[in-house]
Design an enzyme around this catalytic site. Structure first.
Site, PDB file in Angstrom:
ATOM      1  N   SER A 143     -23.328   3.712-133.044  1.00 57.66           N
ATOM      2  CA  SER A 143     -24.663   3.257-133.403  1.00 57.66           C
ATOM      3  C   SER A 143     -25.676   3.832-132.422  1.00 57.66           C
ATOM      4  CB  SER A 143     -24.698   1.733-133.335  1.00 57.66           C
ATOM      5  OG  SER A 143     -26.015   1.282-133.421  1.00 57.66           O
ATOM      6  N   TYR A 156     -22.523  -6.099-129.087  1.00 59.62           N
ATOM      7  CA  TYR A 156     -22.357  -5.015-130.064  1.00 59.62           C
ATOM      8  C   TYR A 156     -22.832  -3.706-129.430  1.00 59.62           C
ATOM      9  CZ  TYR A 156     -22.795  -2.454-134.490  1.00 59.62           C
ATOM     10  OH  TYR A 156     -22.675  -1.524-135.492  1.00 59.62           O
TER      11      TYR A 156
END
Lengths: 332, 479
Positions: A143, A156
């Site tokens: 990401s 995350y």
């Protein structure tokens, strides 16, 4: 050398929904053999049926990526059935919204175990076969918040920083095996059910940060990486700009991200504390998309893109026509 | 001039097994491959391959002449023998290795399996024997008496100038028929470590480190000509003692085929059994090693075996055991022969090495037996050395093909021109390019194993190997 998709055996973790599912379907449409793995067997069977309808071959092997042996089993099954593994897509991930100090410890661990150990287990399962074959491509779906931190999704983000580090380190370790490629996909905010699946301890309902990109864009990127492996590819311009800003003005970028996340990552309604799919998979939300991308937004982005391209071309044409000419006699 | 350009080390015979094994070991310790048997640089390999294939297309007599004359270019004139110093060769050998601390060093017999053992342990090997090819004409390869008479004066010159060596003058009309027409095989064995080996050990062997004496007990019936001058007729590889000393049908047929006026040989009567010229270990060196180790606090271990190939199954199983511990499938075996060795690519493709002294009898049976009693191999590769002669005991290509057929998935010759064998001179360079082309697997070069790993392997192994490991003096690095 360009690799043909229809000749490839591709293992995808987290294939039951979101980016994994979109990738499986796109590869199947191009005739690939896909090995689908996730925790939800029924959802995988549905994906497999769709893949076969689209012209691909599919094999379902349910597995929890936190279990190393389970991923070795996936690899062995792929070899037993198809004789080789060309591509391994590490994609399975979970997320958690909450301030670090307000989040249950076990939930924190679970995010890191799934997102970091899951990728490590995938790499450990695939690399021996890649070594033995003398080639193979590992695609780690990461990401853009693995390059720029983010509040409320700190774990995350931490896990994606780790994934980027793992990918980079593996690329260096594998310098001695030129046939093996490690690619990282830096996805921006993608329209997947990740936000419905995510654990939430903030008390507020969550939504993806704008702008939201389609999972098919990520799937296309993955397919291109299978054909032409590259080290790192970003999907989504918004995040790309943020990464540049973070490099040039890190303090400013942190302030901006903190404000934007606080303002845009939450809906204006409360939400009860939830473990999401951290410990048990959800029976709902087995889809590719999460319903976050508004059609008008997509349309607006297309219009904006075309306008930007038009302006760019116009500027280029003007610069070309007004460029001073050089001859042997000098400027004229 | 050309010789000086491509072979700068005077006195080093490039077609000697010792030179190739030394270069293969040192190349591995420098993390590089053993291209063109270490004689020419790796980038020239494609050119050398092409040239080799061109030579393979020549008519047989031309090819034989080429082989013969390529050997002749490496010879030393007997007039210069009194200038020869064995220490120069020792200096060259020790100088091939990177200077750094080693927990152990091997010294002694030339042996291809030992090369792989050194690679696994990341340690150097210093040879006891070297070949000095001495130019001579007018001696028929089927006349051992003529060769012996010719050798007396050059041998005296050599031995007078080198009191710490023993000369094993060898004539093998079976495998060395072509070369023996133009040169004499003077094989020398060091009887002491000498200043260069001693210096190397003191500089590079860790305090309390271990010296492994590679002690091949292969003996041969020989004749003592004078002090430290031994004459050996025949050599290991194909023909047996009866063939050589009494004659046989296959010898008659061989001599007839090669147009010899003889139907059997008439060699000098042996007066005893002594270490075989190329592979056997001469014991005085061990005494010197022990005394040296005693003075400097090193350990000494003896790796002892009767036949050169006795070490091969042990090393092959050791590699397979080690690969499996590293998570490598280890179902790939590569059979090497004589000086065709490639420890670097063996490790890079995760292949189990099985070294054969020559592609001659009984190596086919030994390899087959090993394959029979081992877990099956998916892939088998074979590197066959060609000595240019359809000699007694050479194993035909069909038989090797049959052995390759034992692979579960793929059996391949590595760089062998099947039509040309045993006159396939391109094999000397093609093995190196064929290796990575044939096997696509790529494994990293592992870190060196601590020397005690070999003991660990032997302790848990269910198999008996005809190899002894004796501790003559305890060192520190093994305990």
């Amino acid at each position: 050398m360009k690799r043909k998709i229809e000749d490839c055996v591709v293992i995808i973790t987290g294939a039951s929904s979101g980016i994994g599912r979109a990738t499986a379907l796109m590869l199947a449409r191009h005739g690939a053999t896909v090995v689908l793995s996730a925790r939800r067997e029924q959802a995988l069977r549905d994906v497999a049926a769709e893949c076969e309808q689209l012209g691909g071959r599919a094999l379902v092997i349910p597995a929890d990526v936190t279990d190393q042996e389970a991923l070795h089993h996936v690899a062995r099954q792929a070899i037993e059935n198809f004789g080789r593994i060309d591509v391994w897509v590490n994609n399975a991930a979970v997320t958690l919204f909450g301030r670090l100090e307000e989040t249950p410890y076990e939930a924190c661990r679970r995010v890191l175990e799934t997102n970091i150990f899951g990728y490590m287990h995938g790499a450990r399962a695939a690399l021996p076969y890649f070594r033995e074959q003398g080639g193979g491509t590992m695609i780690n779906v990461s990401s853009q918040i693995g390059k720029v931190g983010s509040p409320y999704v700190g774990l995350y983000s931490t896990s994606k920083f780790a994934v980027n580090g793992l990918s980079e380190s593996l690329r260096m370790e594998l310098q001695d095996a030129p046939g093996i490629h490690i690619c990282t996909v830096l996805a921006a905010s993608i329209d997947t059910p990740l936000f419905q699946h995510g654990a939430n301890y903030t008390g507020r309902a969550v939504k993806p940060l704008d702008p939201v990109y389609s999972p098919q864009q990520v799937a296309t990127t993955i397919m291109n990486l299978i054909r032409h492996p590259r080290r790192e590819v970003a999907v989504g311009n918004a995040g790309r700009q943020l990464m540049v800003m973070r490099t040039l003005a890190p303090a400013l970028a942190e302030k901006m991200v903190a404000r934007q996340v606080d303002r845009d990552h939450f809906a204006d309604r409360s939400a009860p504390a939830s473990d999401g799919n951290l410990f048990e998979p959800m029976t709902m939300w087995n889809t590719v998309g999460g319903g976050w991308q508004r059609p008008e937004e997509t349309k607006a982005r297309k219009v904006f893109g075309l306008a930007a391209a038009g302006i760019g071309l116009g500027i280029a044409a003007w610069m070309r026509s007004s460029r001073p000419k050089w001859s042997l006699a000098g400027w004229r | 001039m050309l010789r000086r350009m491509i072979m700068p080390q005077n006195w080093v015979a490039n077609f000697d097994s010792t030179a190739s094994m030394l270069r293969a070991t040192s190349a591995y310790l420098k993390e590089s491959s053993h291209a063109n048997i270490g004689v020419l640089p790796q980038p020239l390999a494609p050119l050398v391959n092409l040239a080799g294939l061109g030579i393979n297309r020549l008519p047989v007599p031309w090819r034989e002449k080429f082989y013969q004359y390529s050997g002749a270019t490496e010879t030393i004139s007997q007039k210069k023998l009194h200038h020869f110093r064995a220490d120069k060769l020792s200096k060259w050998a020790a100088g091939l290795y990177p200077s750094r601390p080693y927990p152990a060093v091997m010294i002694g017999s030339s042996n291809g399996a030992a090369v792989h053992l050194c690679a696994a342990l990341g340690i150097p090997w210093l040879p006891q024997s070297h070949l000095i090819p001495v130019r001579r004409t007018g001696v028929h390869p089927d006349e051992p008496w003529q060769d012996l008479s010719w050798s007396i004066e050059p041998a005296r010159q050599l031995l007078d100038a080198n009191p710490d060596i023993e000369l094993h003058h060898m004539l093998d009309p079976v495998q060395d028929l072509l070369m023996s027409r133009v040169l004499a095989y003077f094989r020398i064995k060091r009887l002491t470590l000498g200043p260069h080996y001693e210096h190397f050990l003191l500089k590079n062997l860790e305090p309390g480190g271990t010296i492994y004496v590679v002690d091949c007990r292969l003996k041969w019936p020989t004749t003592l000509v004078s002090e430290r001058h031994i004459f050996q007729f025949g050599a290991a590889g194909g023909a047996d003692f009866k063939d050589l000393f009494e004659g046989s049908e296959r010898v008659e047929e061989y001599l007839r085929r090669y147009g010899s006026y003889r139907r059997r040989w008439d060699p000098p009567a042996p007066d005893g059994e002594r270490p075989e010229a190329e592979w056997g270990f001469a014991e005085p060196l061990r005494d010197d090693i022990e005394a040296f180790a005693e003075r400097h606090g090193f350990g000494v271990r003896r790796l002892v075996f009767d036949q050169p190939q006795d070490l091969s199954p042990l090393v092959a199983d050791f590699y397979r055991w080690w690969y499996r511990k590293r998570g490598i499938v280890a179902n790939r075996l590569v059979g090497e022969s004589f000086l065709l060795l490639e420890p670097y690519w063996m490790m890079r493709v995760g292949a189990v090495p099985f070294w054969m002294i020559f592609p001659t009898e009984p190596m086919d049976r030994i390899l087959e037996e090993y394959l029979e009693r081992s877990d099956p191999f998916d892939e088998i590769g074979l590197m066959l050395f060609s000595h240019g002669v359809e000699s007694v005991g050479v194993v035909p290509i069909e038989r090797w093909r049959q052995i390759l057929g034992r692979a579960r998935r793929k059996g391949t010759f590595l760089g062998v021109d099947e039509q040309a064998f045993p006159r396939d001179f391109a094999a000397m360079s093609r093995y190196h390019t064929a290796f990575p082309e044939t096997f696509t697997a790529r494994y990293p070069l592992p870190g060196p194993l601590p020397p005690w790993t070999l003991d660990e392997f032997l302790a848990q192994s269910q198999r008996e190997y005809p190899v002894g490991m004796e501790e003559l003096r305890a060192g520190k690095t093994l305990h």
